[in-house]
Design a protein around this motif. Sequence first.
Motif, PDB file in Angstrom:
ATOM      1  N   PRO A   1       5.827 -12.448   1.085  1.00  0.00           N
ATOM      2  CA  PRO A   1       4.849 -11.422   1.438  1.00  0.00           C
ATOM      3  C   PRO A   1       4.125 -10.920   0.196  1.00  0.00           C
ATOM      4  CG  PRO A   1       6.930 -11.011   2.554  1.00  0.00           C
ATOM      5  CD  PRO A   1       7.179 -12.121   1.578  1.00  0.00           C
ATOM      6  N   LEU A   2       2.832 -10.671   0.339  1.00  0.00           N
ATOM      7  CA  LEU A   2       2.052 -10.169  -0.780  1.00  0.00           C
ATOM      8  C   LEU A   2       2.405  -8.715  -1.071  1.00  0.00           C
ATOM      9  CD1 LEU A   2      -1.469 -11.558   0.169  1.00  0.00           C
ATOM     10  CD2 LEU A   2       0.023 -12.397  -1.656  1.00  0.00           C
ATOM     11  N   PRO A   3       2.479  -8.336  -2.349  1.00  0.00           N
ATOM     12  CA  PRO A   3       2.695  -6.921  -2.681  1.00  0.00           C
ATOM     13  C   PRO A   3       1.425  -6.097  -2.568  1.00  0.00           C
ATOM     14  CG  PRO A   3       2.526  -8.204  -4.688  1.00  0.00           C
ATOM     15  CD  PRO A   3       2.453  -9.186  -3.556  1.00  0.00           C
ATOM     16  N   LEU A   4       0.299  -6.762  -2.324  1.00  0.00           N
ATOM     17  CA  LEU A   4      -1.005  -6.121  -2.208  1.00  0.00           C
ATOM     18  C   LEU A   4      -1.718  -6.652  -0.970  1.00  0.00           C
ATOM     19  CD1 LEU A   4      -2.405  -6.575  -5.834  1.00  0.00           C
ATOM     20  CD2 LEU A   4      -1.934  -4.374  -4.761  1.00  0.00           C
ATOM     21  N   PRO A   5      -2.617  -5.877  -0.365  1.00  0.00           N
ATOM     22  CA  PRO A   5      -3.474  -6.449   0.669  1.00  0.00           C
ATOM     23  C   PRO A   5      -4.230  -7.659   0.123  1.00  0.00           C
ATOM     24  CG  PRO A   5      -3.669  -4.061   0.663  1.00  0.00           C
ATOM     25  CD  PRO A   5      -2.851  -4.432  -0.554  1.00  0.00           C
ATOM     26  N   ALA A   6      -4.526  -8.618   0.992  1.00  0.00           N
ATOM     27  CA  ALA A   6      -5.096  -9.888   0.560  1.00  0.00           C
ATOM     28  C   ALA A   6      -6.362  -9.706  -0.276  1.00  0.00           C
ATOM     29  CB  ALA A   6      -5.391 -10.761   1.780  1.00  0.00           C
ATOM     30  N   LYS A   7      -7.222  -8.756   0.073  1.00  0.00           N
ATOM     31  CA  LYS A   7      -8.457  -8.567  -0.685  1.00  0.00           C
ATOM     32  C   LYS A   7      -8.179  -8.055  -2.095  1.00  0.00           C
ATOM     33  CE  LYS A   7     -11.767  -7.973   3.077  1.00  0.00           C
ATOM     34  NZ  LYS A   7     -12.786  -7.085   3.703  1.00  0.00           N
ATOM     35  N   LEU A   8      -7.168  -7.232  -2.263  1.00  0.00           N
ATOM     36  CA  LEU A   8      -6.815  -6.777  -3.610  1.00  0.00           C
ATOM     37  C   LEU A   8      -6.161  -7.896  -4.404  1.00  0.00           C
ATOM     38  CD1 LEU A   8      -5.480  -3.132  -3.145  1.00  0.00           C
ATOM     39  CD2 LEU A   8      -7.814  -3.959  -3.437  1.00  0.00           C
ATOM     40  N   ALA A   9      -5.350  -8.704  -3.748  1.00  0.00           N
ATOM     41  CA  ALA A   9      -4.769  -9.857  -4.428  1.00  0.00           C
ATOM     42  C   ALA A   9      -5.866 -10.818  -4.872  1.00  0.00           C
ATOM     43  CB  ALA A   9      -3.781 -10.564  -3.502  1.00  0.00           C
ATOM     44  N   GLN A  10      -6.865 -10.993  -4.023  1.00  0.00           N
ATOM     45  CA  GLN A  10      -7.993 -11.861  -4.360  1.00  0.00           C
ATOM     46  C   GLN A  10      -8.727 -11.346  -5.594  1.00  0.00           C
ATOM     47  OE1 GLN A  10     -10.687 -12.399  -1.083  1.00  0.00           O
ATOM     48  NE2 GLN A  10     -12.350 -13.142  -2.369  1.00  0.00           N
TER      49      GLN A  10
END
Length: 629
Positions: free
Chosen positions: A599-608
């Motif tokens: 699982p990402l520790p950030l929402p996908a847009k922030l990870a991007q």
Amino acid sequence: MAEPVDWRADGIPRSARFDDIYHTETGAPAQARHVFLAGCGLPGAWAGQPQWRILETGFGFGLNFLTTWQAWQADPQRPRLLHFVSIEAFPVSREDLLRAASSYPALLGLAEKLAAQWHGLLPGFHRLCLDEGRVLLTLCIGDVQAMLRAQRFEADTIFLDGFSPQRNPDMWSADTLKAVSRFARRGTHVATWTIARAVCDALAQNGFQVTKAPGLPPKRDCLQGVFEPAWQVRRRGPAPSPAALAGRCVVIGAGLAGGAVAASLARRGWEVEVLEAAARPAAGASGLPVGMLAPHVSPDDALLSRLTRAGIRATWQQLEQLLEEGLDWRASGVLERRSAGDDRLPDGWTAEGPNESWLAPSMHVAEAGLPPGTVALWHARGGWVRPSRLIEAWLALPGIRVRAGCRAARIKRIDGEVTRWAVRDAAGALLAEADRVVIAGGIESHALAPDLPLQAVRGQVEWGRIPPGSRLPITPINGDGHLIAHVPTAEGNLWLAGATFDRDSIDITPRSADTDFNRERLARLHPDAAAQLAGAFVRNETQAWAGVRCASGDRRPLVGPLSAESADGVWLCTALGSRGLSFAVLCAELLAAHWHHEPLPLPAKLAQALDARRAWPDTEKPQILASAR
């Protein structure tokens, strides 16, 4: 504000918003064990696995999570890492969280550990690090469908929970259950207490084979299922491979970025070798005598604000677990001085929270020794840190070996049955071989990544021992420059002020002009402190320290593959700029999430926004996030 809870006379919590109880009268742990854990074959299903990933659609008081955590602790065959991702639109207060757990003594100790991190729950993702980093709870605060769109991983187990379909239909809608199915792999088990026809039909239409099972009284039935669709499932990224879940990794650089990456990978079972060009770790920009930890705050809660808030939460948890508060770091809060009229905050932010930054009252400003009428923000989740102590703690974790005096100059693929990578020095001598390599060497990363737009940013600070009888503020002050005081050392308490920001300079020789600049800046930031320290400057009782930070073109970190050709083995975690303390842990956990399909520790847009591929030459850029996940 926290979600209000009505407590019935029998101790059962009830939601006024949805006119429904939070759990069955039989008790939440009994429901969790019977419906969810047993319904998904746990704990037996996770035996011997390197990690286990659970998705839950309604956190409530966290009693499903606490019961799962308890079962994980009690199981000698438990996975090394337990991921629990839960969505909650209306989080309850810390007090109600503990009140709900107080009815179950076996869970209360775990609930207290959870409650210690139950803060700052603004909309978005919040990664809570528990049980020495072996249990990772990702709270997704917001509407269920929006949060499902923002997260990306394959779940091993899915708990469908929430208020009844009649009371909260959006939680159980066909669209929601379709979004849930995106997280399933073949063999993923799903369980829920409801047998509503619409829920059964939606799950079946999305590839789950569902059956009724005996329920927990007063409910006669519950629902169990497994994801086994009749069609071929297509995913964006490849399935996890054994090489991605264990092995040997070389991390180049023993500063904040390299130390954080080494610790994150070691916790996941990697054998990590850290190569440092200097004679010791934390010899570069991370060797700052003491640094400040404070979030960026903007009226529109912009990208940098959300990233620093997530990063500080991640760092804070590491500080609490690894260092001695008051000696290696201090949870003092930070006062940020603003210019007149610059007092805007995001809508709805007040001292009541859940935000942890707000306008400082005039009394607080006066106590910090600032002039009357000064506009300032108070950051409750702020303080100072001695970076070298944090790096030292990371590099001392089991599974990590550090080799100083090893300057990496080339990385070369070794093709074979299993691809490996050789790291060599400038003379061609082999330094190390590994399954994967992470470049985390700050500005020296440029030698291994010459095509990336990395920029050197020199910074100089002034520091010294606090003069006898001085009244320097206990609270760190931020703004146009910063001031940190009362940092204990063996030679006495120290203060530090600065810093300069010189682009494209790598000369760390102290400059008298920069000292003058820092003094002028301090006089604007905190006139009284500048007056108290003037004599120390005149008597040459101060020292200057300079380091070179590494920044990207857009001032955001770079986390991701070095190039298309090396995406399966050579990654970057660099360009943390002047926010190494804020970003190091977050970036390391993001890298580990990509490698392990977690699982990402950030929402996908922030990870991007942190993806290193945005800095690739245009001829090599793929669509960001059509990634190696």
